[in-house]
Design an enzyme around this catalytic site. Structure first.
Site, PDB file in Angstrom:
ATOM      1  N   GLU A 293       0.816  -0.938  -0.213  1.00  0.00           N
ATOM      2  CA  GLU A 293      -0.102   0.005   0.187  1.00  0.00           C
ATOM      3  C   GLU A 293       0.579   1.176   0.331  1.00  0.00           C
ATOM      4  OE1 GLU A 293      -2.698  -0.752   2.836  1.00  0.00           O
ATOM      5  OE2 GLU A 293      -3.816  -1.742   1.961  1.00  0.00           O
ATOM      6  N   ASP A 372      -8.947  -9.360   3.375  1.00  0.00           N
ATOM      7  CA  ASP A 372      -8.538  -7.815   4.772  1.00  0.00           C
ATOM      8  C   ASP A 372      -9.482  -7.714   5.837  1.00  0.00           C
ATOM      9  OD1 ASP A 372      -7.293  -6.167   5.958  1.00  0.00           O
ATOM     10  OD2 ASP A 372      -7.891  -4.092   4.202  1.00  0.00           O
ATOM     11  N   GLU A 400     -12.540  -3.068  12.177  1.00  0.00           N
ATOM     12  CA  GLU A 400     -12.853  -2.166  10.950  1.00  0.00           C
ATOM     13  C   GLU A 400     -14.023  -2.399  10.079  1.00  0.00           C
ATOM     14  OE1 GLU A 400      -9.164  -2.133   8.755  1.00  0.00           O
ATOM     15  OE2 GLU A 400      -9.907  -0.895   6.253  1.00  0.00           O
TER      16      GLU A 400
HETATM   17  C1  GCU Z   1      -6.016  -2.353   5.751  1.00  0.00           C
HETATM   18  C2  GCU Z   1      -6.783  -0.889   6.378  1.00  0.00           C
HETATM   19  C3  GCU Z   1      -5.628  -0.057   6.137  1.00  0.00           C
HETATM   20  C4  GCU Z   1      -4.348  -0.603   7.155  1.00  0.00           C
HETATM   21  C5  GCU Z   1      -3.839  -1.894   6.658  1.00  0.00           C
HETATM   22  C6  GCU Z   1      -2.968  -2.900   6.514  1.00  0.00           C
HETATM   23  O1  GCU Z   1      -5.762  -1.957   4.583  1.00  0.00           O
HETATM   24  O2  GCU Z   1      -7.764  -0.394   5.411  1.00  0.00           O
HETATM   25  O3  GCU Z   1      -5.497   0.844   7.469  1.00  0.00           O
HETATM   26  O4  GCU Z   1      -2.811   0.211   6.642  1.00  0.00           O
HETATM   27  O5  GCU Z   1      -4.885  -3.171   6.459  1.00  0.00           O
HETATM   28  O6  GCU Z   1      -2.808  -3.527   7.485  1.00  0.00           O
HETATM   29  O7  GCU Z   1      -1.332  -2.533   6.124  1.00  0.00           O
END
Ligand code: GCU
Length: 686
Positions: A293, A372, A400
């Site tokens: 990400e 996730d 979440e």
């Molecule tokens: C999910 C989540 C993010 C988090 C990511 C992770 O995508 O929405 O907020 O940073 O997981 O676990 O790194």
């Protein structure tokens, strides 16, 4: 704060006189062995014991200097006064963090011994003992030996130094405000007590997404503050860890590269390690989100994750630190038109080829599912894919995707399915629990990590009943063989007392809540269908045409992701048999995961005998009714729970019941419009 909501599971309700009387004989005179004054963990153990007993028994226990006078003795097993009372063979069964609680007869009188191999064991023994009193168990014939199943029992905080918490639903951070540490550490201390009471021993105090200020946590600028916090946790047997930014050599060190094979970069990390340990001698290590990400990582330099993780492990090794490397690595820039890429396959595809290449001091941290933290996912096949690598299970305590602590969603039953899942990696009985404990493949390190659901709300978790998720997480990390029912019963009694109606009602509400939430949200394992970004509330196509790789592929004929080898993405091949064939087969695939593995027509008939479309309608109508019933079940307890806690939970349940209708109507309407198939029962669909 003195409220019962704040005390959580450290609420020591005064016991009824007859019960207190039965306990008091063994609890009134205490001998604390060892150098309590010099050992902060022993000191905590003693304080906890005195405070808990005083509150529950209504009288101050007496501390005596003469072991012979005492009825209750606490200390490490190597103290002569303790060793003299305990059979050597029994003592030998207690591991480093384990403890025993034994009632023995000595000199004609009954005595109770709380002992551990280390001070930490003594602290855990004390908390276990207090829990027996909280749950009104017997103590006159105790013969308990407990050792943790997992070495690492960790909490991950996704706290940012501006005070916000990524995916936090219970207020702001208890650690930071305005890009600085909070001066007053008393709340952190209270939190450390809560953690230790459920025998958690490790904490990462900053978000895996390490932003600008947080990148400097490992530098002189913040290390003195980090050390203060570490000291608070240390007194409760908890080691502090930090999330690091892989590009820190550039962003905090002024180097031109963060290439893990560059000598200057390696030197920079070695210097950091040295400096960290000067401030925090028992520093735990680093948690790393890399090449995930948009976070930096070794890929930028044409290196792989073993190169990156091993470099850090080598830097920490001289001081006993470890590296926890996350496996949440996937292409978050996928084109939705691209049907060959399957996000579910990514972790396995990235990490399985590296099996055996990681340093002994590296642990791979793997999310429970391949996507996730959805309400329903299969277990990540990576758990069965690694045999020569330390592994750790990552669970998300913070809700979440499961109602954000407005909806009631007790996750222990979900986690139980994960830990009990048999990967068949080394034949039958190769459960996830045995994999991550290290037992299955004889690995030196392993454990559980849970993403925290706490914040600075007075009741810690926003929804008061969400405290049960934190509690249950700790209990499971210590002992994954506990059942959901055992954990639930314990938590409810400790939190709300022993009235049978209260215990029965709240226990059932908790135990059924995950399935209720699943009923009115994304069906049959397909996941998502949430609003993008914040992830709260229904939006069926919210992610359908985005880059995140989370699609359901609904059209006028059917829905689901074909992940079979035969016609789909080939994901099912990542499992061992019998799972690979079971998931591959449309006939054998479990209903609750059907749309995760298969694309089917709306008229496909499930094992339940219903068509997929009718299942969607039925579960969504039913889920809303169940959410409304939760309100009524809670109302039946009015007067049996203090008004403050009663009202705060009621408020959330009402909001959940209302919001469940939104979910029902959005989902049902969407699929009615897509499929054109009417509800068999003619209920209102918009
Ligand atoms: C999910 C989540 C993010 C988090 C990511 C992770 O995508 O929405 O907020 O940073 O997981 O676990 O790194």
């Amino acid at each position: 704060y003195a409220s019962t909501a704040y005390q959580a599971w450290l609420r020591y309700e005064k016991l009824p006189a007859e019960l207190a009387e039965a306990y008091v004989q063994l609890c009134s005179k205490i001998y604390a062995a060892g150098n309590v004054a010099e050992d902060p963990v022993l000191r905590s153990a003693q304080e906890e014991l005195l405070e808990g007993l005083q509150a529950m028994l209504g009288q101050q226990p007496e501390l005596t200097d003469t072991a012979g006078d005492a009825a209750l003795l606490a200390g490490t097993l190597d103290e002569p006064e303790i060793a003299g009372l305990i059979d050597k063979d029994e003592a030998a069964k207690v591991d480093e963090e384990g403890y025993l609680l034994h009632t023995v007869i000595s000199g004609g009188s009954r005595k109770l011994v709380i002992a551990g191999t280390t001070s930490k064991g003594v602290l855990y023994g004390v908390f276990h003992f207090l829990r027996i009193l909280q749950t009104r168990g017997r103590i006159d014939n105790l013969s308990v030996i407990e050792n943790p199943a997992n070495k690492l029992r960790m909490i991950n905080h996704w706290d940012n130094m501006d005070g916000s918490i990524e995916r936090g639903y219970a207020g702001e951070s208890i650690f930071y405000r305005d890009h600085a540490f909070i001066e007053d550490l008393s709340r952190i201390r209270d939190y450390a007590r809560l953690m230790a009471a459920v025998q958690l021993n490790a904490v990462v105090i900053n978000n895996v997404n390490v932003h600008e200020t947080e990148t400097k946590l490992i530098t002189k600028e913040f290390l003195p503050q980090v050390a203060r916090v570490a000291e608070v946790f240390r007194a409760y047997g908890i080691r502090l860890y930090l999330s690091i930014n892989f590009a820190a050599p550039i962003q905090a060190g002024g180097l031109e590269t963060a290439d893990p094979l560059d000598p200057q970069v390696r030197r920079w990390w070695q210097d950091r390690a040295k400096e960290i340990y000067e401030h925090v001698p028992d520093f735990g290590g680093f948690l790393v989100k890399a090449d995930s990400e948009h976070r930096p990582g070794p890929f930028t330099y044409g290196r792989d994750h073993a190169d990156g993780a091993n470099m850090l492990a080598e830097a920490l090794e001289p001081y006993g630190g470890i590296v926890i490397w996350r496996c949440f690595v996937y292409n978050c820039m996928q084109d939705w038109r691209d049907r060959s890429t399957d996000r579910a396959k990514a972790a396995y595809d990235h990490f399985r080829p590296l099996d055996g290449r990681f340093h002994e001091r590296v642990i791979l941290q793997i999310k429970n599912g391949p996507m996730d933290f959805q309400v329903r996912e299969p277990v990540s096949p990576l758990f069965g894919g690694l045999t020569r690598t330390n592994q750790m299970l990552e669970l998300q305590i913070t809700q979440e995707y499961t109602g954000q602590q407005i909806h009631l969603c007790y996750l222990v039953p979900q986690w139980k399915e994960v830990v009990d899942f048999d990967t068949y990696a080394a034949g039958e009985g190769s459960t996830v629990a045995r994999t991550v404990s290290g037992e299955l493949f004889n690995r030196p390190l392993g454990g559980f990590a849970g993403v925290a659901n706490i914040g600075n709300d007075e009741n810690w978790t926003g929804h008061l009943l969400a405290q049960a998720n934190f509690y249950g997480y700790g209990r499971l990390a210590w002992k994954p063989t506990l059942t959901s029912e055992e954990i639930t019963d314990e938590w409810v009694r400790i939190t709300f007392g022993h009235d049978p109606q209260v215990v029965e009602t709240i226990s059932r509400m908790l135990l059924e809540s995950w399935s209720i939430y699943e009923n009115y949200t994304a069906p049959l394992g397909v996941g998502w269908m949430v609003n993008p970004g914040h992830h709260y509330g229904p939006n069926v196509d919210g992610y359908e045409y985005s880059r995140w790789g989370t699609y359901h592929f609904a059209d006028c004929h059917g829905i689901g992701v074909d992940r079979t080898v035969k016609t789909g993405t080939g994901y099912t091949a990542q499992y061992h048999e019998p799972h690979a064939s079971r998931y591959e087969s449309l006939e054998e695939c479990p209903d609750e995961l059907l749309l995760f593995f298969h694309h089917v027509p709306y008229t496909h008939v499930l094992h339940s005998g219903k068509t997929v479309i009718q299942h969607i309608y039925d579960t969504h109508f039913e889920g809303v009714e169940q959410a409304a019933e939760l309100v009524e079940r809670w109302r039946s307890l009015e007067g049996k729970i203090d008004a403050e806690r009663y009202e705060s939970v009621l408020e959330r349940l009402l909001e959940q019941a209302e919001h469940a209708k939104e979910w029902r109507d959005v989902i049902n309407t969407y699929f009615y419009r897509k499929s054109g198939i009417a509800d068999q029962h003619g209920r209102k669909i918009y």
